[in-house]
Design an enzyme around this catalytic site. Structure first.
Site, PDB file in Angstrom:
ATOM      1  N   CYS A 163     -14.776  11.079  -3.179  1.00 26.21           N
ATOM      2  CA  CYS A 163     -14.926   9.714  -2.657  1.00 26.21           C
ATOM      3  C   CYS A 163     -15.073   9.719  -1.125  1.00 26.21           C
ATOM      4  N   CYS A 206     -22.302   4.689  -7.117  1.00 26.86           N
ATOM      5  CA  CYS A 206     -21.584   5.638  -6.254  1.00 26.86           C
ATOM      6  C   CYS A 206     -22.476   6.825  -5.874  1.00 26.86           C
ATOM      7  N   CYS A 240     -15.752   3.275   2.579  1.00 26.92           N
ATOM      8  CA  CYS A 240     -17.010   3.038   1.864  1.00 26.92           C
ATOM      9  C   CYS A 240     -16.834   1.796   0.999  1.00 26.92           C
ATOM     10  N   CYS A 292     -20.531  -5.042  -7.402  1.00 26.45           N
ATOM     11  CA  CYS A 292     -19.941  -5.850  -8.497  1.00 26.45           C
ATOM     12  C   CYS A 292     -20.552  -7.253  -8.593  1.00 26.45           C
ATOM     13  N   ASP A 311       0.784  -1.229   0.000  1.00 27.50           N
ATOM     14  CA  ASP A 311       0.000   0.000   0.000  1.00 27.50           C
ATOM     15  C   ASP A 311       0.822   1.289   0.000  1.00 27.50           C
ATOM     16  N   CYS A 318     -20.922  -0.563 -10.784  1.00 27.88           N
ATOM     17  CA  CYS A 318     -20.174   0.171  -9.748  1.00 27.88           C
ATOM     18  C   CYS A 318     -20.276   1.671  -9.986  1.00 27.88           C
ATOM     19  N   CYS A 345     -20.849  -3.955 -18.348  1.00 29.29           N
ATOM     20  CA  CYS A 345     -21.361  -3.661 -16.996  1.00 29.29           C
ATOM     21  C   CYS A 345     -20.869  -2.297 -16.524  1.00 29.29           C
ATOM     22  N   CYS A 374     -15.036  -6.952 -17.263  1.00 30.48           N
ATOM     23  CA  CYS A 374     -16.114  -5.994 -16.961  1.00 30.48           C
ATOM     24  C   CYS A 374     -17.162  -5.947 -18.073  1.00 30.48           C
ATOM     25  N   CYS A 394     -19.325   0.815  -4.050  1.00 28.93           N
ATOM     26  CA  CYS A 394     -19.013   0.386  -5.427  1.00 28.93           C
ATOM     27  C   CYS A 394     -18.448  -1.037  -5.455  1.00 28.93           C
TER      28      CYS A 394
HETATM   29  C1  B12 Z   1      -4.484   6.582  -2.991  1.00 34.60           C
HETATM   30  C2  B12 Z   1      -5.307   5.349  -2.681  1.00 34.60           C
HETATM   31  C3  B12 Z   1      -6.669   5.546  -2.436  1.00 34.60           C
HETATM   32  C4  B12 Z   1      -7.356   6.885  -2.666  1.00 34.60           C
HETATM   33  C5  B12 Z   1      -7.607   7.035  -4.187  1.00 34.60           C
HETATM   34  C6  B12 Z   1      -7.982   5.704  -4.846  1.00 34.60           C
HETATM   35  C7  B12 Z   1      -7.933   5.659  -6.362  1.00 34.60           C
HETATM   36  N1  B12 Z   1      -8.557   4.623  -6.919  1.00 34.60           N
HETATM   37  O1  B12 Z   1      -7.350   6.501  -7.018  1.00 34.60           O
HETATM   38  C8  B12 Z   1      -8.662   6.712  -1.829  1.00 34.60           C
HETATM   39  C9  B12 Z   1      -8.439   7.256  -0.419  1.00 34.60           C
HETATM   40  C10 B12 Z   1      -9.909   7.386  -2.405  1.00 34.60           C
HETATM   41  C11 B12 Z   1      -8.764   5.188  -1.765  1.00 34.60           C
HETATM   42  C12 B12 Z   1      -9.954   4.523  -1.545  1.00 34.60           C
HETATM   43  C13 B12 Z   1     -10.049   3.134  -1.481  1.00 34.60           C
HETATM   44  N2  B12 Z   1      -9.044   2.245  -1.442  1.00 34.60           N
HETATM   45 CO1  B12 Z   1      -7.208   2.736  -1.808  1.00 34.60          CO
HETATM   46  N3  B12 Z   1      -5.400   2.997  -2.289  1.00 34.60           N
HETATM   47  C14 B12 Z   1      -4.725   4.057  -2.653  1.00 34.60           C
HETATM   48  C15 B12 Z   1      -3.262   3.668  -2.933  1.00 34.60           C
HETATM   49  C16 B12 Z   1      -2.459   3.981  -1.670  1.00 34.60           C
HETATM   50  C17 B12 Z   1      -2.591   4.347  -4.136  1.00 34.60           C
HETATM   51  C18 B12 Z   1      -3.398   4.311  -5.458  1.00 34.60           C
HETATM   52  C19 B12 Z   1      -2.823   5.331  -6.440  1.00 34.60           C
HETATM   53  O2  B12 Z   1      -3.406   6.373  -6.682  1.00 34.60           O
HETATM   54  N4  B12 Z   1      -1.650   5.063  -6.997  1.00 34.60           N
HETATM   55  C20 B12 Z   1      -1.011   5.947  -7.959  1.00 34.60           C
HETATM   56  C21 B12 Z   1      -1.550   5.668  -9.365  1.00 34.60           C
HETATM   57  C22 B12 Z   1      -0.655   6.394 -10.382  1.00 34.60           C
HETATM   58  O3  B12 Z   1      -1.435   4.281  -9.593  1.00 34.60           O
HETATM   59  P1  B12 Z   1      -2.676   3.226  -9.710  1.00 34.60           P
HETATM   60  O4  B12 Z   1      -3.817   3.686  -8.847  1.00 34.60           O
HETATM   61  O5  B12 Z   1      -2.156   1.870  -9.478  1.00 34.60           O
HETATM   62  O6  B12 Z   1      -3.207   3.368 -11.198  1.00 34.60           O
HETATM   63  C23 B12 Z   1      -2.341   3.384 -12.291  1.00 34.60           C
HETATM   64  C24 B12 Z   1      -1.918   2.056 -12.840  1.00 34.60           C
HETATM   65  O7  B12 Z   1      -2.990   1.167 -12.901  1.00 34.60           O
HETATM   66  C25 B12 Z   1      -1.406   2.542 -14.177  1.00 34.60           C
HETATM   67  N5  B12 Z   1      -1.542   1.650 -15.315  1.00 34.60           N
HETATM   68  C26 B12 Z   1      -2.646   1.214 -15.902  1.00 34.60           C
HETATM   69  N6  B12 Z   1      -2.312   0.521 -16.953  1.00 34.60           N
HETATM   70  C27 B12 Z   1      -0.957   0.553 -17.029  1.00 34.60           C
HETATM   71  C28 B12 Z   1      -0.074   0.010 -17.961  1.00 34.60           C
HETATM   72  C29 B12 Z   1       1.306   0.197 -17.778  1.00 34.60           C
HETATM   73  C30 B12 Z   1       2.221  -0.380 -18.772  1.00 34.60           C
HETATM   74  C31 B12 Z   1       1.807   0.905 -16.650  1.00 34.60           C
HETATM   75  C32 B12 Z   1       3.276   1.069 -16.404  1.00 34.60           C
HETATM   76  C33 B12 Z   1       0.893   1.456 -15.752  1.00 34.60           C
HETATM   77  C34 B12 Z   1      -0.457   1.253 -15.967  1.00 34.60           C
HETATM   78  O8  B12 Z   1      -2.143   3.736 -14.501  1.00 34.60           O
HETATM   79  C35 B12 Z   1      -3.052   3.990 -13.475  1.00 34.60           C
HETATM   80  C36 B12 Z   1      -3.360   5.486 -13.341  1.00 34.60           C
HETATM   81  O9  B12 Z   1      -2.203   6.280 -13.364  1.00 34.60           O
HETATM   82  C37 B12 Z   1      -3.427   2.117  -3.204  1.00 34.60           C
HETATM   83  C38 B12 Z   1      -2.191   1.300  -2.849  1.00 34.60           C
HETATM   84  C39 B12 Z   1      -1.145   1.350  -3.955  1.00 34.60           C
HETATM   85  N7  B12 Z   1       0.099   1.584  -3.592  1.00 34.60           N
HETATM   86  O10 B12 Z   1      -1.469   1.142  -5.117  1.00 34.60           O
HETATM   87  C40 B12 Z   1      -4.645   1.767  -2.319  1.00 34.60           C
HETATM   88  C41 B12 Z   1      -5.595   0.692  -2.813  1.00 34.60           C
HETATM   89  C42 B12 Z   1      -5.929   0.957  -4.246  1.00 34.60           C
HETATM   90  N8  B12 Z   1      -6.795   0.939  -2.021  1.00 34.60           N
HETATM   91  C43 B12 Z   1      -7.452  -0.136  -1.705  1.00 34.60           C
HETATM   92  C44 B12 Z   1      -8.732  -0.150  -1.092  1.00 34.60           C
HETATM   93  C45 B12 Z   1      -9.208  -1.473  -0.500  1.00 34.60           C
HETATM   94  C46 B12 Z   1      -9.519   1.013  -1.071  1.00 34.60           C
HETATM   95  C47 B12 Z   1     -11.000   1.117  -0.658  1.00 34.60           C
HETATM   96  C48 B12 Z   1     -11.853  -0.056  -1.101  1.00 34.60           C
HETATM   97  C49 B12 Z   1     -11.111   1.297   0.888  1.00 34.60           C
HETATM   98  C50 B12 Z   1     -12.506   1.509   1.408  1.00 34.60           C
HETATM   99  N9  B12 Z   1     -13.322   0.475   1.538  1.00 34.60           N
HETATM  100  O11 B12 Z   1     -12.890   2.623   1.748  1.00 34.60           O
HETATM  101  C51 B12 Z   1     -11.397   2.441  -1.374  1.00 34.60           C
HETATM  102  C52 B12 Z   1     -11.938   2.168  -2.801  1.00 34.60           C
HETATM  103  C53 B12 Z   1     -12.272   3.390  -3.591  1.00 34.60           C
HETATM  104  C54 B12 Z   1     -12.197   3.114  -5.092  1.00 34.60           C
HETATM  105  N10 B12 Z   1     -13.340   2.983  -5.748  1.00 34.60           N
HETATM  106  O12 B12 Z   1     -11.094   2.996  -5.618  1.00 34.60           O
HETATM  107  C55 B12 Z   1      -6.729  -1.389  -2.164  1.00 34.60           C
HETATM  108  C56 B12 Z   1      -7.471  -1.975  -3.366  1.00 34.60           C
HETATM  109  C57 B12 Z   1      -7.394  -3.487  -3.435  1.00 34.60           C
HETATM  110  C58 B12 Z   1      -7.952  -3.969  -4.754  1.00 34.60           C
HETATM  111  N11 B12 Z   1      -8.602  -5.128  -4.735  1.00 34.60           N
HETATM  112  O13 B12 Z   1      -7.789  -3.327  -5.775  1.00 34.60           O
HETATM  113  C59 B12 Z   1      -5.280  -0.822  -2.504  1.00 34.60           C
HETATM  114  C60 B12 Z   1      -4.580  -1.478  -3.689  1.00 34.60           C
HETATM  115  C61 B12 Z   1      -4.453  -1.024  -1.212  1.00 34.60           C
HETATM  116  C62 B12 Z   1      -3.946  -2.462  -1.064  1.00 34.60           C
HETATM  117  N12 B12 Z   1      -2.636  -2.639  -1.023  1.00 34.60           N
HETATM  118  O14 B12 Z   1      -4.698  -3.413  -0.982  1.00 34.60           O
HETATM  119  N13 B12 Z   1      -7.558   4.598  -2.005  1.00 34.60           N
HETATM  120  S1  SF4 Z   2     -19.377  -3.666 -11.133  1.00 36.05           S
HETATM  121 FE1  SF4 Z   2     -17.604  -5.067 -11.353  1.00 36.05          FE
HETATM  122  S2  SF4 Z   2     -17.865  -6.020 -13.393  1.00 36.05           S
HETATM  123 FE2  SF4 Z   2     -19.217  -4.238 -13.303  1.00 36.05          FE
HETATM  124  S3  SF4 Z   2     -17.999  -2.582 -14.230  1.00 36.05           S
HETATM  125 FE3  SF4 Z   2     -17.702  -2.469 -12.004  1.00 36.05          FE
HETATM  126  S4  SF4 Z   2     -15.852  -3.661 -11.624  1.00 36.05           S
HETATM  127 FE4  SF4 Z   2     -16.561  -4.221 -13.674  1.00 36.05          FE
HETATM  128  S1  SF4 Z   3     -15.776   4.032  -2.314  1.00 34.48           S
HETATM  129 FE1  SF4 Z   3     -17.891   4.872  -2.161  1.00 34.48          FE
HETATM  130  S2  SF4 Z   3     -17.681   7.067  -2.573  1.00 34.48           S
HETATM  131 FE2  SF4 Z   3     -15.754   6.097  -3.226  1.00 34.48          FE
HETATM  132  S3  SF4 Z   3     -16.032   5.661  -5.412  1.00 34.48           S
HETATM  133 FE3  SF4 Z   3     -16.745   3.821  -4.334  1.00 34.48          FE
HETATM  134  S4  SF4 Z   3     -18.960   4.137  -3.993  1.00 34.48           S
HETATM  135 FE4  SF4 Z   3     -18.072   6.109  -4.541  1.00 34.48          FE
END
Ligand code: B12
Ligand code: SF4
Ligand code: SF4
Length: 259
Positions: A163, A147, A191, A198, A82, A143, A140, A137, A194
């Site tokens: 969020c 929200c 929260c 799924c 993380d 999610c 669909c 996906c 979303c």
């Molecule tokens: C910041 C963060 C948040 C923020 C913003 C989330 C967001 N989706 O942007 C907030 C506080 C809102 C949040 C909320 C939640 N989070 Co959070 N969060 C993070 C964290 C610390 C960093 C994510 C991030 O912004 N990284 C920076 C960007 C640049 O990277 P990225 O998100 O991975 O996305 C990039 C890549 O996919 C890349 N990419 C895509 N394709 C390709 C191809 C190539 C070639 C390359 C190089 C890159 C690439 O581009 C994307 C965009 O730039 C991660 C942990 C981590 N280190 O990843 C946990 C993480 C995503 N969170 C997690 C969780 C559980 C949650 C919540 C469910 C918690 C809750 N119940 O309240 C919610 C879900 C909200 C949602 N719908 O996403 C889990 C998700 C687990 C999973 N199954 O995916 C993580 C992975 C933590 C963990 N180690 O388990 N989170």
């Molecule tokens: S609810 Fe699940 S299957 Fe549907 S779009 Fe979201 S992540 Fe994909």
């Molecule tokens: S975690 Fe809740 S508020 Fe955040 S994107 Fe998902 S449904 Fe929306």
């Protein structure tokens, strides 16, 4: 997020000599989802009901690193859970654990939305590598439509400033804006809306990880009794739980906004 971009996009900058990444996904789907139903006033994200997953996954990866070192003493590894500048979800998809769904989280065909992620970057090649997971996906968009604050305005786009997870856990602001608080749906820590929407959750199954079992302290939030605690009592009770992150003042702010 803006800092350490080079490390984030290239694990060999984060860990010089990196050759392989081992990714683990730990199922955290609640073992007792109905436990608090009768007295419950507020919701707490499922990932936060037990021990902090950062500690749980780090312990597992430390054991794995130790085990690998016994097989090959030359192996070194960097653990990422993380907080490291490392794209947990991207590498989990590359490792075949699931795909990044439209809600921007990893979805698994074996566990639905309920995996927490951790990785071990190692300095050795392995015999074989898993393949990236296909995205299922399709058309669909459940999610996105679920929200309540419109934080998912487009496919794979999360607006963190809308969020509930951001507002109730990460924000240091003393209040929550009206357009968000009007739509909190009783969520006072994180929260799951979303994630719950799924359809792949038909494969969800209760977590077998003891550390993720529901802790009685969590009920203090769900019933609102947390308001009776002093700062010291709150710190002691939630010491090893993710709930300690926003401090008692953050939880009070969230309850006021959600009421
Ligand atoms: C910041 C963060 C948040 C923020 C913003 C989330 C967001 N989706 O942007 C907030 C506080 C809102 C949040 C909320 C939640 N989070 Co959070 N969060 C993070 C964290 C610390 C960093 C994510 C991030 O912004 N990284 C920076 C960007 C640049 O990277 P990225 O998100 O991975 O996305 C990039 C890549 O996919 C890349 N990419 C895509 N394709 C390709 C191809 C190539 C070639 C390359 C190089 C890159 C690439 O581009 C994307 C965009 O730039 C991660 C942990 C981590 N280190 O990843 C946990 C993480 C995503 N969170 C997690 C969780 C559980 C949650 C919540 C469910 C918690 C809750 N119940 O309240 C919610 C879900 C909200 C949602 N719908 O996403 C889990 C998700 C687990 C999973 N199954 O995916 C993580 C992975 C933590 C963990 N180690 O388990 N989170
Ligand atoms: S609810 Fe699940 S299957 Fe549907 S779009 Fe979201 S992540 Fe994909
Ligand atoms: S975690 Fe809740 S508020 Fe955040 S994107 Fe998902 S449904 Fe929306």
């Amino acid at each position: 997020m803006a800092r350490l971009q080079n490390e984030r996009f290239d694990p060999s900058v984060l860990f010089p000599g990196a050759e392989s990444i081992i990714v683990i996904g730990l199922n955290y789907f609640p073992d007792q989802p109905e436990k608090m139903r009768e007295k419950k006033k507020f919701n707490v994200a499922s990932y936060a009901r037990g021990e902090d997953y950062h500690h749980v996954i780090r312990r597992l990866l430390k054991r794995l690193r130790f085990f690998l070192k016994e097989i090959n003493p030359k192996i070194n590894g960097r653990i990422c859970v993380d907080t490291a500048p490392f794209m947990d979800k991207y590498w989990a998809q590359q490792a075949g654990l699931g795909w990044i769904g439209k809600h921007t989280n990893l979805v698994s065909r074996q566990y639905g939305s309920w995996l927490l992620l951790g990785s071990l970057i190692i300095n050795e090649k392995t015999d074989s590598y898993d393949k990236p997971h296909k995205n299922f996906c399709g058309k669909c968009r459940r999610c996105l439509d679920s929200c309540p604050t419109n934080a998912l305005p487009d496919l794979n786009v999360l607006d963190a400033t809308r969020c509930l997870s951001y507002w109730t856990i990460e924000s240091k602001s003393s209040s929550i804006p009206k357009e968000i608080s009007n739509n909190m749906n009783h969520w006072i820590f994180g929260c799951d809306i979303c994630l719950t929407a799924c359809p792949f959750n038909r494969f969800e199954k209760p977590s077998k990880t003891e550390a993720f079992k529901y802790r009685d302290e969590t009920s203090l939030l769900e019933t609102g009794q947390v308001l009776k605690l002093t700062e010291d009592q709150f710190t002691t009770k939630f010491k090893s739980s993710p709930i300690s992150r926003p401090n008692l003042s953050g939880i009070i702010r969230n309850i006021k906004a959600a009421e």
